[in-house]
Write a protein that holds these residues in place. Structure first.
Motif, PDB file in Angstrom:
ATOM      1  N   LEU A 178       0.829  -1.201   0.000  1.00  0.00           N
ATOM      2  CA  LEU A 178       0.000   0.000   0.000  1.00  0.00           C
ATOM      3  C   LEU A 178       0.861   1.248   0.000  1.00  0.00           C
ATOM      4  O   LEU A 178       1.810   1.370   0.788  1.00  0.00           O
ATOM      5  CB  LEU A 178      -0.906   0.005   1.237  1.00  0.00           C
ATOM      6  N   LEU A 179       0.536   2.169  -0.888  1.00  0.00           N
ATOM      7  CA  LEU A 179       1.140   3.495  -0.912  1.00  0.00           C
ATOM      8  C   LEU A 179       0.062   4.522  -0.601  1.00  0.00           C
ATOM      9  O   LEU A 179      -0.971   4.561  -1.270  1.00  0.00           O
ATOM     10  CB  LEU A 179       1.751   3.791  -2.282  1.00  0.00           C
ATOM     11  N   LEU A 180       0.289   5.337   0.410  1.00  0.00           N
ATOM     12  CA  LEU A 180      -0.615   6.419   0.766  1.00  0.00           C
ATOM     13  C   LEU A 180      -0.005   7.727   0.292  1.00  0.00           C
ATOM     14  O   LEU A 180       1.195   7.974   0.506  1.00  0.00           O
ATOM     15  CB  LEU A 180      -0.827   6.473   2.283  1.00  0.00           C
ATOM     16  N   VAL A 181      -0.811   8.578  -0.347  1.00  0.00           N
ATOM     17  CA  VAL A 181      -0.281   9.837  -0.869  1.00  0.00           C
ATOM     18  C   VAL A 181      -1.153  11.003  -0.429  1.00  0.00           C
ATOM     19  O   VAL A 181      -2.371  10.901  -0.342  1.00  0.00           O
ATOM     20  CB  VAL A 181      -0.175   9.815  -2.411  1.00  0.00           C
ATOM     21  N   ALA A 182      -0.488  12.108  -0.151  1.00  0.00           N
ATOM     22  CA  ALA A 182      -1.167  13.359   0.218  1.00  0.00           C
ATOM     23  C   ALA A 182      -0.132  14.465   0.293  1.00  0.00           C
ATOM     24  O   ALA A 182       1.039  14.218   0.629  1.00  0.00           O
ATOM     25  CB  ALA A 182      -1.874  13.236   1.567  1.00  0.00           C
ATOM     26  N   ASP A 183      -0.543  15.683  -0.014  1.00  0.00           N
ATOM     27  CA  ASP A 183       0.280  16.873   0.205  1.00  0.00           C
ATOM     28  C   ASP A 183       1.680  16.760  -0.397  1.00  0.00           C
ATOM     29  O   ASP A 183       2.672  17.169   0.213  1.00  0.00           O
ATOM     30  CB  ASP A 183       0.390  17.171   1.709  1.00  0.00           C
ATOM     31  N   GLY A 184       1.772  16.181  -1.596  1.00  0.00           N
ATOM     32  CA  GLY A 184       3.058  16.083  -2.267  1.00  0.00           C
ATOM     33  C   GLY A 184       3.988  15.043  -1.697  1.00  0.00           C
ATOM     34  O   GLY A 184       5.197  15.065  -1.974  1.00  0.00           O
ATOM     35  N   GLN A 185       3.449  14.112  -0.914  1.00  0.00           N
ATOM     36  CA  GLN A 185       4.283  13.121  -0.248  1.00  0.00           C
ATOM     37  C   GLN A 185       3.681  11.724  -0.375  1.00  0.00           C
ATOM     38  O   GLN A 185       2.508  11.553  -0.715  1.00  0.00           O
ATOM     39  CB  GLN A 185       4.451  13.485   1.234  1.00  0.00           C
ATOM     40  N   VAL A 186       4.504  10.723  -0.077  1.00  0.00           N
ATOM     41  CA  VAL A 186       4.085   9.327  -0.136  1.00  0.00           C
ATOM     42  C   VAL A 186       4.584   8.593   1.102  1.00  0.00           C
ATOM     43  O   VAL A 186       5.671   8.850   1.599  1.00  0.00           O
ATOM     44  CB  VAL A 186       4.597   8.643  -1.429  1.00  0.00           C
ATOM     45  N   MET A 187       3.750   7.671   1.598  1.00  0.00           N
ATOM     46  CA  MET A 187       4.098   6.799   2.707  1.00  0.00           C
ATOM     47  C   MET A 187       3.817   5.360   2.271  1.00  0.00           C
ATOM     48  O   MET A 187       2.768   5.076   1.699  1.00  0.00           O
ATOM     49  CB  MET A 187       3.260   7.136   3.954  1.00  0.00           C
ATOM     50  N   GLY A 188       4.745   4.474   2.533  1.00  0.00           N
ATOM     51  CA  GLY A 188       4.584   3.093   2.127  1.00  0.00           C
ATOM     52  C   GLY A 188       4.274   2.159   3.276  1.00  0.00           C
ATOM     53  O   GLY A 188       4.811   2.311   4.377  1.00  0.00           O
ATOM     54  N   LEU A 189       3.384   1.210   3.024  1.00  0.00           N
ATOM     55  CA  LEU A 189       3.111   0.115   3.960  1.00  0.00           C
ATOM     56  C   LEU A 189       3.221  -1.190   3.175  1.00  0.00           C
ATOM     57  O   LEU A 189       2.253  -1.654   2.586  1.00  0.00           O
ATOM     58  CB  LEU A 189       1.716   0.252   4.585  1.00  0.00           C
ATOM     59  N   PRO A 190       4.412  -1.790   3.135  1.00  0.00           N
ATOM     60  CA  PRO A 190       4.554  -3.066   2.459  1.00  0.00           C
ATOM     61  C   PRO A 190       3.904  -4.190   3.254  1.00  0.00           C
ATOM     62  O   PRO A 190       3.639  -4.048   4.456  1.00  0.00           O
ATOM     63  CB  PRO A 190       6.071  -3.254   2.380  1.00  0.00           C
ATOM     64  N   ARG A 191       3.645  -5.297   2.589  1.00  0.00           N
ATOM     65  CA  ARG A 191       2.931  -6.427   3.210  1.00  0.00           C
ATOM     66  C   ARG A 191       3.661  -6.999   4.416  1.00  0.00           C
ATOM     67  O   ARG A 191       3.051  -7.664   5.251  1.00  0.00           O
ATOM     68  CB  ARG A 191       2.729  -7.510   2.155  1.00  0.00           C
ATOM     69  N   SER A 192       4.952  -6.726   4.531  1.00  0.00           N
ATOM     70  CA  SER A 192       5.744  -7.261   5.645  1.00  0.00           C
ATOM     71  C   SER A 192       5.538  -6.480   6.940  1.00  0.00           C
ATOM     72  O   SER A 192       5.984  -6.907   8.015  1.00  0.00           O
ATOM     73  CB  SER A 192       7.233  -7.253   5.279  1.00  0.00           C
ATOM     74  N   THR A 193       4.868  -5.337   6.866  1.00  0.00           N
ATOM     75  CA  THR A 193       4.692  -4.466   8.037  1.00  0.00           C
ATOM     76  C   THR A 193       3.511  -4.922   8.896  1.00  0.00           C
ATOM     77  O   THR A 193       2.456  -5.244   8.379  1.00  0.00           O
ATOM     78  CB  THR A 193       4.460  -3.010   7.581  1.00  0.00           C
ATOM     79  N   ARG A 194       3.706  -4.947  10.213  1.00  0.00           N
ATOM     80  CA  ARG A 194       2.659  -5.293  11.154  1.00  0.00           C
ATOM     81  C   ARG A 194       2.192  -4.048  11.906  1.00  0.00           C
ATOM     82  O   ARG A 194       2.995  -3.195  12.258  1.00  0.00           O
ATOM     83  CB  ARG A 194       3.140  -6.328  12.169  1.00  0.00           C
ATOM     84  N   ILE A 195       0.896  -3.961  12.136  1.00  0.00           N
ATOM     85  CA  ILE A 195       0.338  -2.942  13.028  1.00  0.00           C
ATOM     86  C   ILE A 195       0.158  -3.610  14.388  1.00  0.00           C
ATOM     87  O   ILE A 195      -0.612  -4.556  14.533  1.00  0.00           O
ATOM     88  CB  ILE A 195      -1.010  -2.405  12.511  1.00  0.00           C
ATOM     89  N   VAL A 196       0.877  -3.128  15.372  1.00  0.00           N
ATOM     90  CA  VAL A 196       0.865  -3.792  16.674  1.00  0.00           C
ATOM     91  C   VAL A 196       0.038  -3.061  17.710  1.00  0.00           C
ATOM     92  O   VAL A 196      -0.330  -3.625  18.737  1.00  0.00           O
ATOM     93  CB  VAL A 196       2.300  -3.999  17.211  1.00  0.00           C
TER      94      VAL A 196
END
Length: 199
Positions: A178-196
């Protein structure tokens, strides 16, 4: 026609390279915010950030799924055909990339191509525009590319995002990125990332 021809990066080689590096850095360093090179938006439907990632990642071999609003916009369809040459698909399972202008237009994550055990890299990468990359519910991340934990708070994620992401993470090495975009920027959440943690 003038808008179509003038759209895209002013310097395609340099700017697409810079945008590509930003996207790769976002996925290699989950939860961090990277600056994108942003061309003009396409009409009122597709933001400059979505345009940037679309131009950077897509080509004629990369089927794209667009949300209903984007798909209904003739300017968007003409832009994709002219600048990317990417085929459009209506079935999320067939998409290499999926682009959505907001979370309410996005199907559940498990409706996209999740890859296979043999070819997990063939899963869909979703690019989602959100109102902001800060100011939403707090989430705590762990995983490769993160030292200890990292706190993020993107605004405008699906209401059941934590549950959806937990199910996606459980499929590893399969699963969407997942790539989240806003305000001229991008944040990545690859499948390997856990939300704890999160609120």
């Amino acid at each position: 026609m003038d808008t179509l021809l003038e759209g895209g990066f002013a310097d395609p080689v340099l700017q697409s390279g810079a945008a590509f590096r930003a996207v790769m850095a976002a996925l290699a360093n989950p939860g961090t915010v990277q600056d994108l090179v942003t061309p003009a938006p396409i009409s009122d439907s597709m933001s400059a950030e979505l345009v940037s990632v679309l131009l950077t990642l897509s080509d004629h071999d990369s089927p794209i799924w667009l949300d209903d609003v984007l798909r209904a916009d003739t300017a968007v369809l003409e832009f994709v055909a002219f600048h990317a040459g990417a085929p459009l698909v209506s079935d999320p399972q067939k998409a290499v990339f999926a682009i959505a202008g907001e979370a309410t237009r996005l199907p559940a994550l498990d409706q996209f191509n999740l890859g296979t055990q043999e070819y997990p890299d063939r899963s869909t990468t979703i690019v989602l525009a959100v109102p902001a990359l800060h100011g939403g519910a707090a989430l705590t991340l762990r995983g490769p590319g993160i030292k200890d934990t990292l706190h993020i708070s993107p605004l405008g994620l699906p209401e059941d995002f934590r549950a959806q992401w937990a199910a996606n993470r459980a499929l590893f090495p399969r699963g969407i990125d997942l790539l989240l975009v806003a305000d001229g920027q991008v944040m990545g959440l690859p499948r390997s990332t856990r939300i704890v943690e999160g609120s």
